[in-house]
Design a protein around this motif. Structure first.
Motif, PDB file in Angstrom:
ATOM      1  N   ARG A   1     -31.406 -15.660  11.832  1.00 21.17           N
ATOM      2  CA  ARG A   1     -30.714 -16.397  10.769  1.00 21.17           C
ATOM      3  C   ARG A   1     -31.814 -16.995   9.904  1.00 21.17           C
ATOM      4  NH1 ARG A   1     -29.299 -21.911   9.825  1.00 21.17           N
ATOM      5  NH2 ARG A   1     -27.556 -22.005   8.370  1.00 21.17           N
TER       6      ARG A   1
ATOM      7  N   ARG B   1     -28.434 -12.956   7.661  1.00 19.48           N
ATOM      8  CA  ARG B   1     -28.670 -12.407   9.011  1.00 19.48           C
ATOM      9  C   ARG B   1     -29.536 -11.167   8.874  1.00 19.48           C
ATOM     10  NH1 ARG B   1     -26.523 -16.553   9.146  1.00 19.48           N
ATOM     11  NH2 ARG B   1     -24.676 -17.251  10.321  1.00 19.48           N
TER      12      ARG B   1
ATOM     13  N   LEU C   1     -31.841 -10.648  16.300  1.00 17.82           N
ATOM     14  CA  LEU C   1     -30.961 -11.048  15.193  1.00 17.82           C
ATOM     15  C   LEU C   1     -31.409 -12.416  14.707  1.00 17.82           C
ATOM     16  CD1 LEU C   1     -28.463 -10.414  13.451  1.00 17.82           C
ATOM     17  CD2 LEU C   1     -27.088 -11.609  15.168  1.00 17.82           C
TER      18      LEU C   1
END
Ligand code: FAD
Length: 319
Positions: free
Chosen positions: A291, A236, A289
């Motif tokens: 991934r 992350r 954010l």
């Protein structure tokens, strides 16, 4: 395509039923085969117990998954359940049509899931996620009506966001079984809108279904990213965005393309969250954010943003 519509509304004249029937018509007009499972009309029994089986693995203790595995081996599902399982196995695309009840599926549809998605036969071992029944090829869609309006489920409302409410279906049922989840079709508060607005929903549904076979699905993480089903191998990253040049006319003209980019990243499961200060805030910041595997991969994505020349990115790995 073979399409299975599993419909759960007790009133045939309801708006939910009108949507489901419009979907059936639209699919048939396109030449698809439609199996319409009208759970109330067919008096489907949603109670999961010994009546699921014509066989017994352990007469002293009912453990559903053990009995399901046994029934899978010996062909021991009760005839009514066997019929429903075959409907599911036969479909290329699965539609769940229902009114939202208590942030979830009406009991009759939840019971259909509890009984029909049987361990051994439908899922289990390597037969989950991309290895599941849908093999990351079959598609699935929620067709839902609500009482609350879009603001209530929009992320800042009193109820949880729509994606959270639907995660048990989109992730827990569809994707867990290898069906690629499409964006849900939601008719918000049909009882509180005009007949004309309801007619627009029906037309919008029909229009959307024209391209349903090729519509890009929501990408959810594959099991392959979780060795031993442990922690995600992807990391992350929090990206703090600042502006390094003033917002000129060119900048403003590129905003729709920028938004489309972010929407696509969300669909691909790359962008998990995005928050932005008011455009006129000084100093201005946005937060993303991600991934992703590593910083370089995040940098590569950020470089493709239409507004990248105006922006500066600070990337930090977070837990
Ligand atoms: P209906 O009331 O059947 O239809 C609305 C209107 O559309 C009616 O006037 C009907 O005549 C009309 N109509 C029908 N066919 C057509 C057509 N072809 N063209 C134009 N108009 C048509 N809501 C939430 O948001 N969250 C919850 O957690 C929640 N939990 C609930 C739990 C329970 C047990 C119950 C009973 C309700 C709950 N609700 C909840 C509300 C529920 O989601 C809504 O009442 C439902 O989704 C509305 O859809 P409907 O099809 O039943 O509407």
């Amino acid at each position: 395509m073979k399409i299975l519509i599993v419909h759960a509304h007790h009133e045939p004249k309801s708006f939910s039923s009108a949507l489901a029937r419009r979907a059936e018509e639209a699919f048939k007009e396109q030449g698809h085969t439609v199996d319409f499972a009208d759970l109330y009309a067919e008096e489907f029994n949603p109670v999961s117990d010994r009546r699921n089986f014509s066989t017994v693995a352990d007469a002293n203790y009912l453990k559903q998954q053990t009995e399901e595995a046994h029934a899978t081996e010996v062909g021991g599902f009760a005839p009514d359940l066997e019929m429903e399982i075959r409907r599911l196995e036969a479909c290329d695309m699965l539609i769940f049509s229902f009114p939202l009840w208590w942030f979830g599926l009406p009991a009759i549809l939840k019971g259909w899931v509890d009984r029909v998605f049987a361990a051994g036969r439908i899922y289990g071992g390597a037969k989950i996620y991309e290895g599941g029944l849908g093999q990351a090829k079959k598609r699935a869609m929620v067709l839902m009506t609500t009482g609350g309006g879009p603001d209530v489920y929009g992320g800042y409302g009193v109820n949880p966001p729509l994606a959270t409410v639907l995660a048990p279906v989109q992730h827990g049922v569809f994707w867990f079984n290898g069906f690629l989840p499409l964006a849900p079709f939601v008719a918000w508060s049909p009882a509180r809108i005009t007949p004309e607005e309801r007619a627009k929903y029906l037309d919008a549904l029909e229009a959307r279904l024209q391209n349903i076979a090729t519509e890009p699905p929501q990408v959810l993480p594959p099991l392959a990213d979780f060795p031993g089903w442990g922690k995600d191998t992807k990391k992350r990253f929090m990206v703090t965005v600042t502006r390094v040049k003033p917002m000129d006319e060119k900048f403003k003209s590129l905003i729709p393309a920028e938004q489309a980019h972010l929407t696509e990243w969300r669909r691909l499961g790359l962008l998990l969250d995005f928050r932005m200060m008011s455009p006129t805030a000084e100093p201005w910041r946005a937060f993303m954010l991600f991934r992703e595997a590593d910083v370089a991969a995040v940098e590569n994505h950020l470089a493709t943003l239409p507004l990248a020349p105006w922006l500066q990115f600070e990337i930090a790995e977070v837990n």
